[in-house]
Design an enzyme around this catalytic site. Structure first.
Site, PDB file in Angstrom:
ATOM      1  N   GLN A 191      -1.950   9.349 -28.670  1.00 26.20           N
ATOM      2  CA  GLN A 191      -0.309   8.519 -28.552  1.00 26.20           C
ATOM      3  C   GLN A 191       0.458   9.530 -27.431  1.00 26.20           C
ATOM      4  O   GLN A 191       1.766   9.365 -27.469  1.00 26.20           O
ATOM      5  CB  GLN A 191       0.383   8.185 -29.834  1.00 26.20           C
ATOM      6  N   SER A 192      -0.126  10.241 -26.496  1.00 28.19           N
ATOM      7  CA  SER A 192       0.741  11.047 -25.477  1.00 28.19           C
ATOM      8  C   SER A 192       1.520  10.169 -24.525  1.00 28.19           C
ATOM      9  O   SER A 192       1.046   9.523 -24.018  1.00 28.19           O
ATOM     10  CB  SER A 192      -0.441  12.061 -24.670  1.00 28.19           C
ATOM     11  N   ASN A 193       2.830  10.422 -24.600  1.00 24.29           N
ATOM     12  CA  ASN A 193       3.595   9.941 -23.679  1.00 24.29           C
ATOM     13  C   ASN A 193       3.375  10.771 -22.136  1.00 24.29           C
ATOM     14  O   ASN A 193       3.599   9.915 -21.346  1.00 24.29           O
ATOM     15  CB  ASN A 193       5.141   9.948 -24.136  1.00 24.29           C
ATOM     16  N   CYS A 220       0.595  11.735 -21.101  1.00 24.52           N
ATOM     17  CA  CYS A 220      -0.619  11.252 -20.498  1.00 24.52           C
ATOM     18  C   CYS A 220      -0.183   9.699 -20.095  1.00 24.52           C
ATOM     19  O   CYS A 220      -0.754   9.537 -18.807  1.00 24.52           O
ATOM     20  CB  CYS A 220      -1.642  11.053 -21.382  1.00 24.52           C
TER      21      CYS A 220
END
Ligand SMILES: *Cc1c(COP(=O)(O)O)cnc(C)c1O
Length: 319
Positions: free
Chosen positions: A72-74, A76
């Site tokens: 859930q990396s923002n 990325c």
């Protein structure tokens, strides 16, 4: 005096406005800085870092960008969006195994055309060098962005953010006593520390540690100190002149990306009294830390407090 090149990727300045209802019964004035509105496929703080990082990638003639994070990396997702806009190939190394259904940031990164590699236990870029070699061998010209975009160059985005804040507060003829924000890979914090010193902002910085695990093998506090040491000279100031800025470490016991019941309740209250969405990983925790300080009257009465909203909204769909 921004020392380095950048590309425009977002909408700046981000809005700054008061929040009245949530502090109605507390002796404080609260404002919010809306980096959840930077643009870049639903916004967030990484946009500020990527403007510097991707300018360097373009200057080096890169055609392919690699970075890493959690599923859930923002960071990325914003990297994937920026790469799409600039015509760069994007490779993301994300922790864990392929989920049955892709949601939230992962779904958006996929939609934005990123090549996604799942890396099991590693979610902080441990396997980036191997992928870099593989893609270079295949003839790509690669540019690697570290975990969270947090190197000195990326952190420049938050030095500049403090100039932006200074101008907004000058126009409103006010200043803040405290700035609360989520700190995780350290670039936001390091940039704010250098920018606060450079532009002489009086607010005390209140970074809330979100993730108790080390970053690139070191405690976050050390990572921040190292970043400040590398960043300050880029802006023509001595790192020794920058006051220390201890992390608030009382709020991450549940672990990274675990939304506690208290955080969830407050997230609902903020949504229902202000119409503001917090995210379940970073800003709900940071807002909770700030609210806890207010409820317990740990800040002097009458303080004017700023909450810096760093984004993260798409993760709501994954919870
Ligand atoms: C990455 C991120 C942060 C933390 O910023 P760092 O520069 O990594 O410390 C805070 N909030 C959100 C929503 C983020 O995506």
């Amino acid at each position: 005096m921004p020392p380095l090149q950048k590309v425009n990727l977002g909408f700046f300045p981000t809005p700054l406005h008061p929040l009245k209802r949530i502090v109605k019964n507390l002796p404080y004035e609260l404002w919010i800085k809306r980096d959840d509105q930077t643009g870049l496929a639903t916004g967030g703080n990484k946009c500020r870092k990527l403007e510097y990082l991707l300018a360097e990638a373009l200057a080096q003639g890169a055609d392919t960008v690699l970075t890493a994070g959690a599923q859930q990396s923002n960071h990325c997702r914003q990297t994937a969006a920026a790469c799409a806009a600039l015509g760069l190939e994007c490779h993301l190394m994300l922790g864990g195994v392929p989920p049955a259904v892709e949601t939230g940031n992962l779904k958006l990164s996929r939609l934005l055309g990123a090549h996604i590699h799942f890396t099991g236990q590693n979610r902080k870029g441990e396997a980036l060098p191997a992928l870099y070699r593989r893609l270079q061998d295949a003839g790509k010209r690669c540019y690697v962005i570290p975990y969270g975009g947090s190197n000195a160059l990326g952190a420049c985005g938050f030095v500049e953010a403090m100039a932006e804040l200074k101008e907004q507060t000058a126009q409103l003829a006010l200043s803040f006593d405290y700035i609360f924000f989520a700190s995780s890979s350290g670039g936001t914090q390091a940039g704010m520390m250098v920018g606060s010193a450079l532009y002489r902002l009086p607010a005390r910085l209140m970074p809330v540690r979100i993730d108790k695990e080390p970053v690139e093998g070191a405690a976050l506090q050390k990572k921040v100190n190292d970043l400040v040491a590398a960043l300050a000279p880029l802006w023509g100031i001595q790192a020794d002149n920058i006051p220390p800025c201890p992390l608030l470490t009382d709020y991450d016991a549940a672990g990274y990306a675990v939304l506690t019941p208290q955080e969830q309740r407050l997230m609902e209250e903020v949504a229902r009294t202000e119409g503001i969405l917090l995210d379940p990983v970073y800003t709900a925790r940071a807002f909770y830390a700030m609210y806890d300080h207010m409820k317990k009257k740990q800040l002097p009465e009458g303080s004017r407090v700023l909450f810096w909203h760093t984004g993260g909204i798409p993760a709501l769909w994954a919870y």
